[in-house]
Write a protein that holds these residues in place. Structure first.
Motif, PDB file in Angstrom:
ATOM      1  N   UNK A  70       0.871  -1.117   0.053  1.00 35.02           N
ATOM      2  CA  UNK A  70      -0.040   0.021   0.098  1.00 35.02           C
ATOM      3  C   UNK A  70       0.741   1.465   0.121  1.00 35.02           C
ATOM      4  N   UNK A  71       2.133   1.196   0.393  1.00 31.16           N
ATOM      5  CA  UNK A  71       2.907   2.186   0.593  1.00 31.16           C
ATOM      6  C   UNK A  71       2.319   3.349   1.341  1.00 31.16           C
ATOM      7  N   UNK A  89      -1.707  -3.079   3.444  1.00 29.62           N
ATOM      8  CA  UNK A  89      -0.299  -3.820   4.288  1.00 29.62           C
ATOM      9  C   UNK A  89       0.899  -3.767   3.310  1.00 29.62           C
ATOM     10  N   UNK A  90       1.957  -3.640   3.852  1.00 28.25           N
ATOM     11  CA  UNK A  90       3.148  -3.144   3.294  1.00 28.25           C
ATOM     12  C   UNK A  90       4.243  -3.824   4.011  1.00 28.25           C
ATOM     13  N   UNK A  95       6.693   2.570   5.731  1.00 28.91           N
ATOM     14  CA  UNK A  95       5.459   3.325   5.081  1.00 28.91           C
ATOM     15  C   UNK A  95       4.220   3.305   6.131  1.00 28.91           C
ATOM     16  N   UNK A  96       4.374   2.578   6.989  1.00 28.01           N
ATOM     17  CA  UNK A  96       2.736   2.391   7.777  1.00 28.01           C
ATOM     18  C   UNK A  96       2.544   3.448   8.350  1.00 28.01           C
ATOM     19  N   UNK A  97       3.471   4.188   9.375  1.00 32.42           N
ATOM     20  CA  UNK A  97       3.081   5.331  10.073  1.00 32.42           C
ATOM     21  C   UNK A  97       2.664   6.591   8.992  1.00 32.42           C
ATOM     22  N   UNK A  98       3.343   6.638   8.084  1.00 33.92           N
ATOM     23  CA  UNK A  98       3.052   7.571   6.885  1.00 33.92           C
ATOM     24  C   UNK A  98       1.914   7.447   6.698  1.00 33.92           C
ATOM     25  N   UNK A 111      -7.396   0.518   8.151  1.00 37.98           N
ATOM     26  CA  UNK A 111      -6.538  -0.653   8.828  1.00 37.98           C
ATOM     27  C   UNK A 111      -5.098  -0.910   8.091  1.00 37.98           C
ATOM     28  N   UNK A 112      -4.174  -0.297   8.556  1.00 35.74           N
ATOM     29  CA  UNK A 112      -2.854  -0.093   7.979  1.00 35.74           C
ATOM     30  C   UNK A 112      -1.966  -1.191   8.783  1.00 35.74           C
TER      31      UNK A 112
END
Length: 245
Positions: A70-71, A89-90, A95-98, A111-112
């Motif tokens: 997902x970037x 999902x990554x 990338x997730x907190x961004x 939902x990352x």
């Protein structure tokens, strides 16, 4: 036990660029330019497969969607706005907190997760739609990865998968043009040897247990400086749709 198809060197490339995901003039400028074309294809395919009216409010309400790789959330956010329940999902942790911060600022619930397709499949997660955009050319084992994506789909589910064709034109456009000349991406972002021809991808998708139903080219026009879908020109970027029986 599921095969781990994550390529650590590929993940490291994108972790190094994580903070720039939402800068339309930054390292992800090519994706920002491509995004309207990708979204046009994705929304039409989902609407056709699930009988949804894109003119209505929240047309994807009730659909559970996975944006794998997902970037920063460039596709996850529009899907959430259309009403889908989105998991992004990554494999690149940074990338997730961004993505989370930007979704919160945008008033969206997404939902990352820092995880992989294989881990999600092993956990029994299932989705109506899997978006698999510009990821398959970065994994260590495309067949195992696509098989995990198939496992993530509910019966009748839809996978949208885009990647880059492997031929001299794609080398000139994606490597020489985008990385060396325009410097849209850092040198080495793409490995041309890992690009996949449309026929190869159809074979991989079929072996994974999915039925390909459509493919289109995504063509860049240097005059209008924009992307469009093409029925015939799959010579560089292209996108496919496939369903699970």
């Amino acid at each position: 036990m599921a095969v781990d198809t994550v390529d650590p060197a590929e993940v490291a490339k994108f972790e190094a660029m994580a903070a720039e995901w939402w800068d339309p003039a930054g390292k992800f400028k090519p994706l920002h330019m491509l995004n309207p074309c990708r979204l046009d294809y994705i929304t039409r395919q989902i609407a056709a497969e699930f009988g949804r009216d894109l003119a209505g409010g929240l047309p994807f309400k009730g659909l559970r969607l996975l944006d794998i790789g997902c970037g920063g959330g460039l596709l996850s956010e529009p899907m959430a706005r259309l009403g889908a329940e989105v998991v992004g999902a990554d494999a690149a942790a940074r990338n997730i907190p961004v993505a989370q911060v930007h979704a919160e600022q945008s008033g969206l619930v997404i939902d990352y997760r820092h995880t992989t397709a294989e881990a999600l499949a092993a956990a029994g997660e299932r989705f109506d739609v899997v978006l698999n955009m510009e990821v398959v050319e970065h994994v260590a084992d495309p067949q195992a990865y696509l098989t995990a994506c198939q496992e993530l789909l509910k019966p009748g589910g839809l996978m949208i998968c885009s990647t880059l064709n492997r031929n001299p034109k794609s080398f000139m456009m994606a490597i020489v043009g985008a990385e060396w000349v325009m410097r849209w991406l850092p040198k080495g972002t793409h490995d041309w040897a890992k690009f996949i021809t449309p026929d190869e991808l159809y074979t991989l998708i079929g072996k994974a247990g999915l039925r390909p139903v459509d493919r289109k080219g995504m063509v860049f026009n240097p005059v209008s400086w924009s992307w469009s879908l093409s029925d015939r020109d799959l010579s560089c970027n292209y996108v496919t749709a496939s369903v699970k029986a």
